[in-house]
Write a protein that holds these residues in place. Sequence first.
Motif, PDB file in Angstrom:
ATOM      1  N   ALA A  78      56.165  30.535  49.522  1.00  0.00           N
ATOM      2  CA  ALA A  78      56.164  31.361  48.312  1.00  0.00           C
ATOM      3  C   ALA A  78      55.125  30.950  47.273  1.00  0.00           C
ATOM      4  CB  ALA A  78      57.553  31.342  47.686  1.00  0.00           C
ATOM      5  N   TRP A  79      54.865  29.639  47.120  1.00  0.00           N
ATOM      6  CA  TRP A  79      53.933  29.208  46.085  1.00  0.00           C
ATOM      7  C   TRP A  79      52.484  29.562  46.402  1.00  0.00           C
ATOM      8  CZ3 TRP A  79      55.127  28.592  41.367  1.00  0.00           C
ATOM      9  CH2 TRP A  79      56.367  28.065  40.989  1.00  0.00           C
ATOM     10  N   ILE A  80      52.214  30.014  47.619  1.00  0.00           N
ATOM     11  CA  ILE A  80      50.866  30.488  47.929  1.00  0.00           C
ATOM     12  C   ILE A  80      50.562  31.770  47.163  1.00  0.00           C
ATOM     13  CG2 ILE A  80      49.395  31.393  49.786  1.00  0.00           C
ATOM     14  CD1 ILE A  80      49.843  28.389  49.924  1.00  0.00           C
ATOM     15  N   ALA A  81      51.591  32.590  46.937  1.00  0.00           N
ATOM     16  CA  ALA A  81      51.395  33.896  46.292  1.00  0.00           C
ATOM     17  C   ALA A  81      50.759  33.795  44.907  1.00  0.00           C
ATOM     18  CB  ALA A  81      52.715  34.659  46.238  1.00  0.00           C
ATOM     19  N   PRO A  82      51.285  32.970  43.975  1.00  0.00           N
ATOM     20  CA  PRO A  82      50.642  32.882  42.673  1.00  0.00           C
ATOM     21  C   PRO A  82      49.208  32.357  42.746  1.00  0.00           C
ATOM     22  CG  PRO A  82      52.756  31.709  42.654  1.00  0.00           C
ATOM     23  CD  PRO A  82      52.537  32.206  44.036  1.00  0.00           C
ATOM     24  N   ILE A  83      48.956  31.446  43.685  1.00  0.00           N
ATOM     25  CA  ILE A  83      47.596  30.928  43.838  1.00  0.00           C
ATOM     26  C   ILE A  83      46.650  32.058  44.228  1.00  0.00           C
ATOM     27  CG2 ILE A  83      46.101  29.374  45.153  1.00  0.00           C
ATOM     28  CD1 ILE A  83      48.530  27.506  45.489  1.00  0.00           C
ATOM     29  N   VAL A  84      47.049  32.847  45.210  1.00  0.00           N
ATOM     30  CA  VAL A  84      46.213  33.955  45.684  1.00  0.00           C
ATOM     31  C   VAL A  84      46.011  34.990  44.582  1.00  0.00           C
ATOM     32  CG1 VAL A  84      46.106  35.885  47.306  1.00  0.00           C
ATOM     33  CG2 VAL A  84      46.814  33.622  48.106  1.00  0.00           C
ATOM     34  N   VAL A  85      47.073  35.339  43.865  1.00  0.00           N
ATOM     35  CA  VAL A  85      46.967  36.323  42.793  1.00  0.00           C
ATOM     36  C   VAL A  85      46.052  35.805  41.685  1.00  0.00           C
ATOM     37  CG1 VAL A  85      48.241  37.538  40.980  1.00  0.00           C
ATOM     38  CG2 VAL A  85      49.177  37.418  43.291  1.00  0.00           C
ATOM     39  N   GLY A  86      46.220  34.534  41.311  1.00  0.00           N
ATOM     40  CA  GLY A  86      45.371  33.958  40.273  1.00  0.00           C
ATOM     41  C   GLY A  86      43.902  33.959  40.653  1.00  0.00           C
ATOM     42  N   VAL A  87      43.605  33.550  41.869  1.00  0.00           N
ATOM     43  CA  VAL A  87      42.217  33.536  42.341  1.00  0.00           C
ATOM     44  C   VAL A  87      41.666  34.958  42.378  1.00  0.00           C
ATOM     45  CG1 VAL A  87      40.738  33.072  44.329  1.00  0.00           C
ATOM     46  CG2 VAL A  87      42.448  31.377  43.632  1.00  0.00           C
ATOM     47  N   ALA A  88      42.476  35.902  42.839  1.00  0.00           N
ATOM     48  CA  ALA A  88      42.030  37.295  42.922  1.00  0.00           C
ATOM     49  C   ALA A  88      41.716  37.856  41.535  1.00  0.00           C
ATOM     50  CB  ALA A  88      43.102  38.144  43.603  1.00  0.00           C
ATOM     51  N   ILE A  89      42.544  37.524  40.534  1.00  0.00           N
ATOM     52  CA  ILE A  89      42.276  37.990  39.165  1.00  0.00           C
ATOM     53  C   ILE A  89      40.954  37.431  38.667  1.00  0.00           C
ATOM     54  CG2 ILE A  89      43.040  37.866  36.762  1.00  0.00           C
ATOM     55  CD1 ILE A  89      45.936  37.890  37.831  1.00  0.00           C
ATOM     56  N   LEU A  90      40.713  36.149  38.903  1.00  0.00           N
ATOM     57  CA  LEU A  90      39.448  35.536  38.487  1.00  0.00           C
ATOM     58  C   LEU A  90      38.256  36.190  39.180  1.00  0.00           C
ATOM     59  CD1 LEU A  90      40.274  31.714  38.305  1.00  0.00           C
ATOM     60  CD2 LEU A  90      40.043  33.334  36.417  1.00  0.00           C
ATOM     61  N   ALA A  91      38.481  36.672  40.405  1.00  0.00           N
ATOM     62  CA  ALA A  91      37.408  37.312  41.165  1.00  0.00           C
ATOM     63  C   ALA A  91      37.213  38.773  40.768  1.00  0.00           C
ATOM     64  CB  ALA A  91      37.708  37.220  42.659  1.00  0.00           C
ATOM     65  N   GLY A  92      38.065  39.250  39.861  1.00  0.00           N
ATOM     66  CA  GLY A  92      37.908  40.621  39.392  1.00  0.00           C
ATOM     67  C   GLY A  92      38.809  41.636  40.060  1.00  0.00           C
ATOM     68  N   ALA A  93      39.777  41.190  40.846  1.00  0.00           N
ATOM     69  CA  ALA A  93      40.678  42.127  41.522  1.00  0.00           C
ATOM     70  C   ALA A  93      41.579  42.830  40.515  1.00  0.00           C
ATOM     71  CB  ALA A  93      41.521  41.383  42.545  1.00  0.00           C
ATOM     72  N   ARG A  94      41.914  44.062  40.827  1.00  0.00           N
ATOM     73  CA  ARG A  94      42.865  44.838  40.035  1.00  0.00           C
ATOM     74  C   ARG A  94      43.962  45.306  40.980  1.00  0.00           C
ATOM     75  NH1 ARG A  94      40.027  42.634  36.973  1.00  0.00           N
ATOM     76  NH2 ARG A  94      38.902  43.488  35.176  1.00  0.00           N
ATOM     77  N   ALA A  96      47.600  47.378  41.926  1.00  0.00           N
ATOM     78  CA  ALA A  96      48.399  48.557  41.609  1.00  0.00           C
ATOM     79  C   ALA A  96      49.733  48.149  40.999  1.00  0.00           C
ATOM     80  CB  ALA A  96      48.640  49.380  42.884  1.00  0.00           C
ATOM     81  N   ARG A  97      50.353  49.099  40.308  1.00  0.00           N
ATOM     82  CA  ARG A  97      51.630  48.817  39.646  1.00  0.00           C
ATOM     83  C   ARG A  97      52.676  48.319  40.641  1.00  0.00           C
ATOM     84  NH1 ARG A  97      52.158  53.106  36.523  1.00  0.00           N
ATOM     85  NH2 ARG A  97      51.824  51.992  34.569  1.00  0.00           N
ATOM     86  N   TRP A  98      52.766  48.958  41.811  1.00  0.00           N
ATOM     87  CA  TRP A  98      53.777  48.555  42.781  1.00  0.00           C
ATOM     88  C   TRP A  98      53.613  47.095  43.184  1.00  0.00           C
ATOM     89  CZ3 TRP A  98      52.247  46.529  47.365  1.00  0.00           C
ATOM     90  CH2 TRP A  98      50.977  46.851  47.840  1.00  0.00           C
ATOM     91  N   PHE A  99      52.349  46.621  43.265  1.00  0.00           N
ATOM     92  CA  PHE A  99      52.093  45.221  43.639  1.00  0.00           C
ATOM     93  C   PHE A  99      52.652  44.290  42.567  1.00  0.00           C
ATOM     94  CE2 PHE A  99      49.739  41.301  43.446  1.00  0.00           C
ATOM     95  CZ  PHE A  99      49.674  40.891  44.772  1.00  0.00           C
ATOM     96  N   TRP A 100      52.359  44.611  41.297  1.00  0.00           N
ATOM     97  CA  TRP A 100      52.841  43.760  40.209  1.00  0.00           C
ATOM     98  C   TRP A 100      54.370  43.739  40.158  1.00  0.00           C
ATOM     99  CZ3 TRP A 100      50.399  40.017  38.225  1.00  0.00           C
ATOM    100  CH2 TRP A 100      49.024  40.060  38.012  1.00  0.00           C
ATOM    101  N   ILE A 101      54.992  44.881  40.414  1.00  0.00           N
ATOM    102  CA  ILE A 101      56.455  44.928  40.403  1.00  0.00           C
ATOM    103  C   ILE A 101      57.022  44.038  41.503  1.00  0.00           C
ATOM    104  CG2 ILE A 101      58.484  46.393  40.698  1.00  0.00           C
ATOM    105  CD1 ILE A 101      57.021  46.773  38.032  1.00  0.00           C
ATOM    106  N   LEU A 102      56.444  44.133  42.696  1.00  0.00           N
ATOM    107  CA  LEU A 102      56.908  43.279  43.798  1.00  0.00           C
ATOM    108  C   LEU A 102      56.670  41.806  43.493  1.00  0.00           C
ATOM    109  CD1 LEU A 102      55.837  45.238  47.019  1.00  0.00           C
ATOM    110  CD2 LEU A 102      58.149  44.937  46.097  1.00  0.00           C
ATOM    111  N   PHE A 103      55.530  41.506  42.881  1.00  0.00           N
ATOM    112  CA  PHE A 103      55.221  40.119  42.507  1.00  0.00           C
ATOM    113  C   PHE A 103      56.253  39.607  41.510  1.00  0.00           C
ATOM    114  CE2 PHE A 103      52.578  37.008  40.020  1.00  0.00           C
ATOM    115  CZ  PHE A 103      52.437  36.077  41.031  1.00  0.00           C
ATOM    116  N   TRP A 104      56.580  40.446  40.517  1.00  0.00           N
ATOM    117  CA  TRP A 104      57.576  40.037  39.519  1.00  0.00           C
ATOM    118  C   TRP A 104      58.941  39.837  40.170  1.00  0.00           C
ATOM    119  CZ3 TRP A 104      62.238  41.955  37.848  1.00  0.00           C
ATOM    120  CH2 TRP A 104      62.781  41.316  36.724  1.00  0.00           C
ATOM    121  N   VAL A 105      59.311  40.714  41.099  1.00  0.00           N
ATOM    122  CA  VAL A 105      60.596  40.571  41.789  1.00  0.00           C
ATOM    123  C   VAL A 105      60.664  39.214  42.493  1.00  0.00           C
ATOM    124  CG1 VAL A 105      61.988  41.411  43.733  1.00  0.00           C
ATOM    125  CG2 VAL A 105      61.063  43.028  42.067  1.00  0.00           C
ATOM    126  N   GLY A 106      59.545  38.802  43.113  1.00  0.00           N
ATOM    127  CA  GLY A 106      59.502  37.496  43.762  1.00  0.00           C
ATOM    128  C   GLY A 106      59.654  36.363  42.762  1.00  0.00           C
TER     129      GLY A 106
END
Length: 198
Positions: A78-94, A96-106
């Motif tokens: 599970a802790w891989i997920a925040p690392i990947v999301v953080g790196v993706a944000i720094l790389a300029g990724a955007r 979708a709403r459904w992704f953020w909702i699922l991330f928050w649920v986790g």
Amino acid sequence: MSETLTPRRPVFAVWLIVAGAIGWWAAFSLTMERFHQLMDGGAAASCDFSVLVQCSANLQSWQGSLFGFPNPIIGLAAWIAPIVVGVAILAGARFARWFWILFWVGIAGAMTFVIWLISQSIFVLGTLCPWCMVTWSVTIPTFFAVTLHLLREGIVPAGAKTRDAANSLMAWVPLMTLGAYVVVAVLAQLRLDVLSQL
């Protein structure tokens, strides 16, 4: 605002990476401790410092394998997920709403699990597991930060005032986290009399 476009938030992204790395290391350390115990039955964990501060009681309890396997294995994945999301944000990724909702649920699931584990450690097992506490220490602020992020970006439908308040509250996440730590510390002291055993 588009569902897929949110401003880049470097501080938020860096926190996700740091929290993910710390949480993953704690899960890895606990997993290795459990493997060591399984290979050498009865061996004490290296994080067993006293009857109060130890990992063994937690790892060997049913609470330590709630789903039939050691809880730290969940953290390894599970802790891989925040690392990947953080790196993706720094790389300029955007995302979708459904992704953020699922991330928050986790993240909310992790927070719920941590609250349950804290209650079990303090009120049932009567121990404070060092690596478990490291996990708690990063899960709590991550939950606050992700929740406020979803509100401030309008990912969760909210009015302008709510979004502004959430954006302002982001600066207070450290203090909110400290408040949560104090609650846990007070509960531990009242139940376990920690200070007299140090």
